[in-house]
Design a protein around this motif. Structure first.
Motif, short mmCIF file in Angstrom:
data_model
loop_
_atom_site.label_atom_id
_atom_site.label_comp_id
_atom_site.label_asym_id
_atom_site.label_seq_id
_atom_site.Cartn_x
_atom_site.Cartn_y
_atom_site.Cartn_z
N GLY A 280 14.95 -10.80 -6.11
CA GLY A 280 13.87 -11.68 -5.70
C GLY A 280 14.17 -12.54 -4.51
N VAL A 281 15.34 -12.37 -3.85
CA VAL A 281 15.65 -13.18 -2.67
C VAL A 281 14.89 -12.63 -1.49
CG1 VAL A 281 17.45 -13.95 -1.13
CG2 VAL A 281 17.91 -13.74 -3.56
N SER A 282 14.22 -13.46 -0.77
CA SER A 282 13.53 -13.03 0.44
C SER A 282 13.92 -13.93 1.57
CB SER A 282 12.01 -13.08 0.24
OG SER A 282 11.59 -14.37 -0.05
N GLY A 283 14.12 -13.39 2.74
CA GLY A 283 14.52 -14.18 3.89
C GLY A 283 13.36 -14.98 4.41
N ALA A 284 13.70 -15.87 5.41
CA ALA A 284 12.67 -16.76 5.96
C ALA A 284 11.59 -15.96 6.66
CB ALA A 284 13.32 -17.76 6.91
N ALA A 285 11.96 -14.88 7.33
CA ALA A 285 10.97 -14.10 8.05
C ALA A 285 9.96 -13.49 7.11
CB ALA A 285 11.68 -13.01 8.85
N PRO A 318 7.63 -22.95 -0.16
CA PRO A 318 8.25 -23.62 0.99
C PRO A 318 8.65 -22.63 2.08
CG PRO A 318 9.89 -23.28 -0.71
CD PRO A 318 8.61 -22.68 -1.23
N HIS A 319 8.70 -23.13 3.29
CA HIS A 319 9.26 -22.38 4.41
C HIS A 319 10.01 -23.36 5.30
CE1 HIS A 319 9.82 -19.69 7.78
NE2 HIS A 319 9.25 -20.58 8.57
N SER A 320 11.25 -23.03 5.66
CA SER A 320 12.08 -23.93 6.47
C SER A 320 12.69 -23.14 7.62
CB SER A 320 13.18 -24.56 5.63
OG SER A 320 14.04 -25.35 6.42
N GLU A 321 12.65 -23.74 8.80
CA GLU A 321 13.28 -23.14 9.97
C GLU A 321 14.62 -23.81 10.28
OE1 GLU A 321 10.50 -23.28 13.15
OE2 GLU A 321 9.16 -21.77 12.27
N GLU A 323 18.43 -24.31 10.35
CA GLU A 323 19.49 -23.30 10.35
C GLU A 323 20.29 -23.36 9.04
OE1 GLU A 323 23.39 -22.01 13.05
OE2 GLU A 323 22.17 -23.75 13.58
N GLY A 324 20.48 -22.19 8.44
CA GLY A 324 21.25 -22.10 7.21
C GLY A 324 20.43 -22.20 5.95
N VAL A 325 19.12 -22.47 6.07
CA VAL A 325 18.25 -22.62 4.91
C VAL A 325 17.37 -21.39 4.79
CG1 VAL A 325 16.42 -24.00 3.84
CG2 VAL A 325 18.23 -25.12 5.14
N SER A 326 17.25 -20.86 3.57
CA SER A 326 16.44 -19.67 3.34
C SER A 326 15.60 -19.84 2.09
CB SER A 326 17.34 -18.44 3.19
OG SER A 326 16.57 -17.28 2.94
N ALA A 327 14.43 -19.18 2.08
CA ALA A 327 13.55 -19.21 0.92
C ALA A 327 13.83 -18.02 0.03
CB ALA A 327 12.08 -19.20 1.37
N THR A 328 13.60 -18.17 -1.28
CA THR A 328 13.80 -17.10 -2.24
C THR A 328 12.46 -16.66 -2.81
OG1 THR A 328 13.95 -18.41 -4.26
CG2 THR A 328 15.92 -18.30 -2.88
N GLY A 329 12.47 -15.54 -3.52
CA GLY A 329 11.26 -15.04 -4.13
C GLY A 329 10.77 -15.90 -5.27
N ASP A 330 11.58 -16.85 -5.73
CA ASP A 330 11.17 -17.76 -6.81
C ASP A 330 10.63 -19.08 -6.27
OD1 ASP A 330 11.79 -16.05 -8.87
OD2 ASP A 330 13.87 -16.72 -8.99
N ASP A 331 10.23 -19.09 -4.99
CA ASP A 331 9.66 -20.29 -4.38
C ASP A 331 10.65 -21.45 -4.33
OD1 ASP A 331 7.31 -19.18 -3.74
OD2 ASP A 331 6.07 -20.36 -5.09
N LEU A 343 22.43 -33.72 3.71
CA LEU A 343 21.86 -32.61 4.48
C LEU A 343 20.39 -32.89 4.74
CD1 LEU A 343 22.08 -29.69 5.66
CD2 LEU A 343 21.36 -28.89 3.40
N ALA A 344 19.97 -32.76 5.99
CA ALA A 344 18.56 -32.92 6.36
C ALA A 344 17.99 -31.56 6.71
CB ALA A 344 18.43 -33.88 7.55
N TYR A 345 16.82 -31.26 6.18
CA TYR A 345 16.16 -29.99 6.50
C TYR A 345 14.65 -30.22 6.51
CZ TYR A 345 16.15 -29.91 1.35
OH TYR A 345 16.01 -30.23 0.03
N ASP A 346 13.98 -29.50 7.40
CA ASP A 346 12.53 -29.59 7.55
C ASP A 346 11.86 -28.49 6.75
OD1 ASP A 346 12.54 -31.76 9.45
OD2 ASP A 346 13.33 -30.34 10.90
N VAL A 347 10.72 -28.81 6.15
CA VAL A 347 10.02 -27.88 5.26
C VAL A 347 8.53 -27.95 5.53
CG1 VAL A 347 9.74 -27.06 2.88
CG2 VAL A 347 11.77 -28.38 3.50
N ARG A 348 7.88 -26.80 5.41
CA ARG A 348 6.42 -26.72 5.30
C ARG A 348 6.11 -26.08 3.96
NH1 ARG A 348 4.43 -23.33 10.18
NH2 ARG A 348 6.50 -22.40 9.94
N SER A 349 5.14 -26.64 3.24
CA SER A 349 4.75 -26.11 1.93
C SER A 349 3.24 -25.98 1.88
CB SER A 349 5.22 -27.02 0.80
OG SER A 349 6.63 -27.01 0.70
#
Length: 692
Positions: A280-285, A318-321, A323-331, A343-349
């Motif tokens: 269920g892991v899916s990359g950011a793309a 979620p979707h994050s651009e 670096e080093g952060v990836s989304a999974t198939g489990d949201d 750690l700071a990371y930007d997200v769109r949901s």
């Protein structure tokens, strides 16, 4: 004191170290080492103590500098200690420990100034490693103190009298103060480069936070901690309280008591190897392809505290651009390594209700989300089968179960212990529980009814900090809820806790369990309004520190330079760098010019010159070489109306300048008082003023 022969002649760098220089070196070393023992083995402190004791005994003449055999034995014991302490060498802690060992062993051969300089250079490196573990304000202040002490120890090696505390610390403060403008300039203009390599920290280190599994009682333990977990700032609208579900982990496997994700290690290792999709892991793309380019969504930045785990927290879809952060198939989101520091990371949901989900659940995923142990909890299974026999569908069974919670259950931070059939005991006996009890029993019963379901762990809610406009989520906001699969709608969030204690979702844990909240705290500081305000102010300061200093990355640097320069170009950058240098040179030249004018006059002489200047503007200038007494008598002869005041001022000056210490202070005060009211009338032809 014993020392080795100098093969390079009688160089100044080979001068044997006096006692004061040694003490300065040891003080600087101890200051640098102390904070490291929060994550380094304590035997290192013992080794340092032995090395320092040996070196002091050498100074007293009771021992000799160790020979090669003793040095080899010491190095072998230190390496053996590292091997026994750390199983994995390519990690941050063993690397820092190795540097600390080198730093420690250098003391047994600390003989000359050359050795002292090398030891202090190592101390600078070891002080810098403090900020690899922590970037908080207290660590920054302590790091500055360490640098001051190391620089003072360096100044203490310069010769006779340099080791006096006042002189060494004064020179250290002066040198570092002169370096501050250069530091600030380089902080702003130097390119912000990412690390050339990534060294993981010890992920097994104990920490407070969401674990990779859940059993009854886990989340009620987290409710005892008020440590910050997340700080979230929004670029746009803020989701309402009932939508603030910060999901981190999805549990799909149940062994009868504990929920977990059995393939979690493979789950993250597969992503780190860059293989794309596994369980269920899916990359950011891929995640981006399924999300609309327009429509309702939330944009926000999360600052997550160290958890020593790779999972991150966000709203659903979620979707994050970053670096080093990836989304999974489990949201959910994962990071490329365990989060060992802030750690700071930007997200769109995207809200799930705005996204259509028509594709069915795959057979493998359906089996995964219907898994139950072969036996156990027969009453819950029978209740689910009875609802199926009544012809209820998935949503109707869910509504019936939530109605059961609403009518007969109690929300509490102190639920009774459960036995082997934990779901049955909770549903049909104790009926008192925390969020994990409700989520676990709900998912079990829905699976028993043939409805795919899963447990989601994360945080819910948060405190809105109006002054800085961010949401502060603490550890006691940890929460567990459920999701069920509905055809045509996909995964739908269901929070059984909301059926029992809706105020927990709307107003937070402090309101839902006010009588039990933080009862185990040694001091109930959360009940003191002043302490609560001060802690919130401190958190705001930390938030601003991280936003301004720690997370000053390439994007923020480019924005600042654009605001300062308008357009970032090599010429403008050169001007930005050159102007401070020119100003510093001008200030240095001015200081040299003022220094060449001789020492400053005493205060009393400057006050008397002020009297002379006022008389000169009035037309009665003092002659060259004229004594103060003669000048006063001449004024009395030529201008009788000014004579008495001139005589009083002159007498006060002479007593202040030439009297004993007891009377001079009073005379100086009298001179100031007389001058405050002495303003003679101006005459037509003023003359120049001469020096005292």
């Amino acid at each position: 004191m014993q020392g080795s022969a100098n093969p390079h002649g009688h160089s100044q760098l080979q001068t044997l170290l006096p006692r004061e220089s040694l003490l300065w070196i040891f003080a600087a070393q101890l200051a640098v080492l102390l904070p490291h023992f929060a994550h380094l083995p304590l035997w290192l402190l013992g080794a340092w103590t032995v090395a320092v004791y040996w070196r002091l005994e050498v100074y007293r003449g009771r021992r000799e500098i160790p020979g090669r055999l003793v040095k080899l034995l010491a190095v072998s014991l230190a390496v053996l200690g590292l091997v026994l302490t750390y199983r994995r060498w390519f990690a941050l802690e063993p690397m820092v420990a190795l540097l600390a060992v080198s730093f420690t062993l250098k003391n047994i051969e600390l003989v000359s100034r050359r050795d002292a300089l090398l030891s202090l250079m190592l101390a600078y490196f070891l002080a810098a490693t403090l900020f690899v573990f922590e970037q908080t304000i207290p660590y920054a202040l302590y790091g500055m103190l360490c640098v001051v002490l190391i620089t003072a120890a360096l100044a203490a090696q310069q010769g006779k009298g340099s080791a006096r505390p006042g002189r060494a610390l004064g020179l250290s403060a002066k040198l570092l103060a002169q370096a501050v403008p250069v530091m600030l300039l380089l902080f702003v203009v130097m390119p912000r480069l990412g690390p050339l390599w990534a060294v993981p920290q010890n992920s097994a280190k104990a920490s407070t936070g969401i674990s990779d599994s859940m059993s009854p009682g886990d989340f009620s333990e987290l409710s005892k901690s008020d440590k910050p977990a997340l700080r979230i700032s929004f670029d746009g609208p803020l989701p309402p309280p009932e939508q603030r579900y910060w999901r981190g982990l999805v549990y799909t496997h149940f062994d009868g008591r504990r929920w977990s994700e059995p393939d979690l290690e493979q789950y993250y290792a597969s992503w780190r190897r860059g293989r794309g999709r596994s369980q269920g892991v899916s990359g950011a793309a891929e995640s981006e392809q399924t999300l609309p380019a327009v429509g309702p969504r939330y944009r926000y930045q999360v600052i997550q505290e160290a958890s020593h785990s790779p999972w991150l927290f966000s709203l659903a879809r979620p979707h994050s651009e970053t670096e080093g952060v990836s989304a999974t198939g489990d949201d959910t989101l994962v990071y490329r390594m365990p989060v060992a520091s802030r750690l700071a990371y930007d997200v769109r949901s995207w809200p799930r209700e705005s996204l259509a989900r028509d594709e069915p659940l795959s057979a493998a995923e359906e089996r995964r989300h219907l898994q139950l142990p072969g036996s156990g909890n027969p009453e819950a299974r029978a209740w689910a089968q009875a609802r199926l026999a009544e012809g209820m569908g998935a949503e109707q069974i869910s509504t019936a179960l939530l109605d059961l919670y609403h009518r007969n259950f109690t929300y509490t931070l102190r639920p009774p212990a459960l036995g082997r059939d934990s779901v049955d005991e909770f549903l049909f006996s104790t009926r008192q529980g925390f969020c994990e009890h409700f989520a676990s029993s709900y998912v079990f019963t829905m699976r028993a009814a043939g409805v795919p379901a899963r447990v989601v762990a994360g945080y819910q809610g948060g405190e809105w900090v109006e002054q800085q406009e961010y949401l502060l989520v603490r550890q006691y906001d940890a929460h567990a809820w459920a999701e069920i699969w509905l055809p045509g709608r996909g995964w739908v969030r269901v929070d059984p806790t909301a059926a029992v204690a809706p105020e927990r979702i709307r107003d937070g844990l402090q309101t839902a369990a006010a009588e039990e909240f933080m009862q185990d705290a040694l001091l109930p500081l959360h009940k003191i309004a002043l302490v609560t305000r001060l802690r919130l102010q401190w958190d705001m300061i930390n938030y601003r520190w991280y936003q301004t200093v720690v997370s000053f990355d390439r994007e923020r640097q480019e924005g600042l330079l654009t605001r300062l320069l308008g357009e970032v170009s090599p010429l403008r950058l050169a001007l930005l760098l050159g102007l401070p240098v020119l100003l510093a040179l001008a200030a240095l030249l001015l200081w040299l010019h003022l220094s060449s004018r001789g020492p400053a006059l005493p205060t009393v002489s400057r006050l008397y010159l002020r009297f002379c200047r006022r008389m000169a503007r009035a037309g009665f200038a003092r002659n060259p070489g004229e004594a103060p007494g003669d000048y006063a008598r001449r004024i009395e002869r030529e201008v009788p109306r000014l004579g008495p005041m001139a005589r009083q001022i002159t007498l006060a000056y002479e007593r202040a300048a030439y009297g004993d210490s007891g009377s001079s202070a009073a005379a100086e005060r009298q001179l100031r008082r007389l001058l405050r009211g002495f303003w003679p009338r101006r005459r037509a032809r003023p003359t120049s003023v001469q020096s005292v």
